[in-house]
Scaffold this motif. Structure first.
Motif, short mmCIF file in Angstrom:
data_model
loop_
_atom_site.label_atom_id
_atom_site.label_comp_id
_atom_site.label_asym_id
_atom_site.label_seq_id
_atom_site.Cartn_x
_atom_site.Cartn_y
_atom_site.Cartn_z
N SER A 112 -18.61 -31.09 49.51
CA SER A 112 -19.12 -32.05 49.10
C SER A 112 -19.90 -32.69 50.30
O SER A 112 -20.97 -33.32 50.27
CB SER A 112 -18.30 -33.25 48.35
N ILE A 113 -19.06 -32.75 51.43
CA ILE A 113 -19.74 -33.19 52.76
C ILE A 113 -20.90 -32.03 53.11
O ILE A 113 -21.91 -32.70 53.69
CB ILE A 113 -18.67 -33.17 53.87
N ASN A 118 -26.79 -31.61 53.91
CA ASN A 118 -27.97 -30.89 53.50
C ASN A 118 -27.63 -29.39 54.12
O ASN A 118 -28.78 -28.87 54.46
CB ASN A 118 -29.33 -31.57 53.86
N ARG A 119 -26.49 -28.85 54.20
CA ARG A 119 -26.29 -27.41 54.44
C ARG A 119 -26.58 -26.71 53.14
O ARG A 119 -25.92 -27.23 51.93
CB ARG A 119 -24.85 -27.48 55.17
N LYS A 120 -26.75 -25.30 53.34
CA LYS A 120 -27.13 -24.59 52.31
C LYS A 120 -26.09 -23.68 52.15
O LYS A 120 -26.43 -22.49 51.71
CB LYS A 120 -28.48 -23.92 52.49
N TYR A 121 -24.82 -24.01 52.53
CA TYR A 121 -23.95 -22.90 52.23
C TYR A 121 -22.38 -23.61 51.60
O TYR A 121 -22.27 -25.00 51.99
CB TYR A 121 -23.33 -22.13 53.46
N THR A 122 -21.62 -22.90 51.13
CA THR A 122 -20.28 -23.73 51.09
C THR A 122 -19.24 -23.24 51.80
O THR A 122 -19.38 -22.27 52.45
CB THR A 122 -19.88 -23.15 49.26
N GLY A 152 -18.48 -41.59 54.84
CA GLY A 152 -17.95 -41.27 53.28
C GLY A 152 -16.95 -40.27 53.44
O GLY A 152 -16.36 -39.85 52.53
N GLU A 153 -16.73 -39.64 54.83
CA GLU A 153 -15.60 -38.45 54.93
C GLU A 153 -14.10 -39.19 54.72
O GLU A 153 -13.95 -40.12 55.29
CB GLU A 153 -15.72 -37.89 56.28
N SER A 154 -13.67 -38.43 53.49
CA SER A 154 -12.39 -39.22 53.18
C SER A 154 -11.16 -38.12 54.23
O SER A 154 -11.59 -37.03 54.52
CB SER A 154 -11.85 -38.89 51.85
N GLU A 155 -9.94 -38.37 53.85
CA GLU A 155 -8.79 -37.90 54.65
C GLU A 155 -8.81 -36.47 54.04
O GLU A 155 -8.70 -35.30 54.61
CB GLU A 155 -7.58 -38.60 54.39
N GLU A 156 -9.08 -36.34 52.62
CA GLU A 156 -9.06 -34.86 51.98
C GLU A 156 -10.26 -34.02 52.35
O GLU A 156 -10.02 -32.86 52.75
CB GLU A 156 -9.18 -35.21 50.46
N ASN A 157 -11.39 -34.65 52.68
CA ASN A 157 -12.62 -33.92 53.20
C ASN A 157 -12.10 -33.27 54.56
O ASN A 157 -12.48 -32.08 54.64
CB ASN A 157 -13.77 -34.98 53.24
#
Length: 178
Positions: A112-113, A118-122, A152-157
């Motif tokens: 999600s981050i 706008n990165r084109k990979y997972t 918006g980055e959470s601890e889980e992210n």
């Protein structure tokens, strides 16, 4: 406005490739003056040559430099994950001069981050790329960049990023606060 090759926002203007003949002339001059290592660098290194009419690629530039007498090492600077091709990996595996090191920015290990950046990979595509490199090029060194504290980055992210870094096991990680 984004680079059409590497999808990175223009900060320094459109990427411009130096023609191969000029690269080879500079490298030969450096070798003649005692330099043993050449570092190929650029903002979108993997997009090399796409703006030139002859459309040489990064591997062609590397092959030209490999033929220069006196040079013993060729190193690549940072390259985006999408630009690490099978051809480049194979060149690294078979070359006596190309250093077995790639600096491939990760930025985040959370999908999600990555989308928001706008990165084109997972995270999975990144991990699979690293595994492919390490399989084809035993002993390859991977270094990377990570951005922490993205809005918006959470601890889980953040934990997802740490988890991916542990799976990749880079030789070095440059960590930048947002």
């Amino acid at each position: 406005n984004f680079c059409s090759y590497c999808k990175v926002p223009f900060v320094r203007g459109k990427p411009r490739s130096k023609p191969v003949d000029k690269i080879l002339k500079e490298a030969a001059n450096l070798a003649a003056n005692g330099f043993k290592e050449i570092v190929l660098c650029g903002v979108c290194l993997g997009a090399y040559g796409k703006d030139l009419s002859s459309r040489p690629g990064l591997v062609e530039a590397i092959e030209g430099i490999e033929s220069i007498s006196g040079l013993t090492r060729i190193r690549l600077s940072s390259i985006e994950a999408a630009d690490v091709t099978d051809r480049l990996i194979n060149k690294m595996a078979e070359s006596d001069k190309l250093c077995r090191h790639l600096h491939i920015p990760l930025q985040s290990g959370d999908d999600s981050i990555l989308r928001r950046m706008n990165r084109k990979y997972t995270h999975k595509k990144y991990l699979n790329l690293i595994r492919k490199i390490k399989t084809a090029v035993p002993g390859a060194a991977i270094t990377t960049d990570v951005i922490v504290g993205f809005p918006g980055e959470s601890e889980e992210n953040f934990r997802n990023t740490v988890k991916l870094i542990k799976a990749v096991c880079p030789l070095k990680t440059h960590i930048f606060p947002y």
